[in-house]
Design a protein around this motif. Sequence first.
Motif, mmCIF file in Angstrom:
data_model
loop_
_atom_site.group_PDB
_atom_site.id
_atom_site.type_symbol
_atom_site.label_atom_id
_atom_site.label_comp_id
_atom_site.label_asym_id
_atom_site.label_seq_id
_atom_site.Cartn_x
_atom_site.Cartn_y
_atom_site.Cartn_z
ATOM 1 N N SER A 6 -10.374 -1.127 -5.069
ATOM 2 C CA SER A 6 -10.574 -2.436 -4.451
ATOM 3 C C SER A 6 -10.786 -2.298 -2.944
ATOM 4 N N ILE A 7 -10.109 -1.335 -2.301
ATOM 5 C CA ILE A 7 -10.327 -1.091 -0.875
ATOM 6 C C ILE A 7 -11.761 -0.609 -0.642
ATOM 7 N N LEU B 180 -2.355 1.544 -11.141
ATOM 8 C CA LEU B 180 -2.321 0.549 -10.067
ATOM 9 C C LEU B 180 -2.795 1.147 -8.739
ATOM 10 N N GLN B 181 -2.429 2.383 -8.468
ATOM 11 C CA GLN B 181 -2.884 3.044 -7.240
ATOM 12 C C GLN B 181 -4.404 3.251 -7.276
ATOM 13 N N LYS B 182 -4.914 3.658 -8.426
ATOM 14 C CA LYS B 182 -6.364 3.846 -8.554
ATOM 15 C C LYS B 182 -7.111 2.526 -8.331
ATOM 16 N N ILE B 183 -6.618 1.458 -8.941
ATOM 17 C CA ILE B 183 -7.262 0.154 -8.805
ATOM 18 C C ILE B 183 -7.179 -0.328 -7.357
ATOM 19 N N THR B 184 -6.055 -0.066 -6.699
ATOM 20 C CA THR B 184 -5.908 -0.462 -5.297
ATOM 21 C C THR B 184 -6.923 0.264 -4.423
ATOM 22 N N GLU B 185 -7.067 1.556 -4.632
ATOM 23 C CA GLU B 185 -8.032 2.327 -3.847
ATOM 24 C C GLU B 185 -9.465 1.875 -4.124
ATOM 25 N N TYR C 117 -12.740 4.997 -11.081
ATOM 26 C CA TYR C 117 -11.443 5.100 -11.759
ATOM 27 C C TYR C 117 -11.289 6.475 -12.394
ATOM 28 N N GLU D 102 -2.053 9.998 -10.083
ATOM 29 C CA GLU D 102 -1.891 8.638 -9.570
ATOM 30 C C GLU D 102 -1.723 7.659 -10.726
ATOM 31 N N SER D 103 -1.005 6.586 -10.438
ATOM 32 C CA SER D 103 -0.862 5.547 -11.457
ATOM 33 C C SER D 103 -2.133 4.687 -11.473
#
Length: 125
Positions: A42-43, A35-40, A25, A32-33
């Motif tokens: 999680s991927i 949410l974008q960081k968390i999405t990346e 993170y 980046e927001s």
Amino acid sequence: MRKGWLYLIVIGLVVLFVVLFVVLYLLGSSSESALQKITEISIIFLALSMILVVVLLGALVGAVLWLVFLLKDKVIPLLEQLTLAAARVRGTAEFVGEEVASPIISAYSTLAGVRAMIKTVTGKK
């Protein structure tokens, strides 16, 4: 004792997961927001878990193959020897039944016939 090690491993993995999440993170760009960081992140975790699953499945296939070869090399010959031993025991039991028990049974049946004839002739019980 074993539960202590299990708890220690689980706690260590959770700590590793949290530290990895925080590091990833913080490594994300500031533009980046969240949410974008968390999405990346999680991927990334999904990809890592998929790699772990593939490795564990490979280990499972290897263990099954080892078990199959063990059965083929050691257990099947042992079962064949046990089958031969059981056939030998069956043959021995048949021999004993024919050669030992049959004459004894024949003698006792003859004796029982003689007793019955004596009882009939003498009239005694």
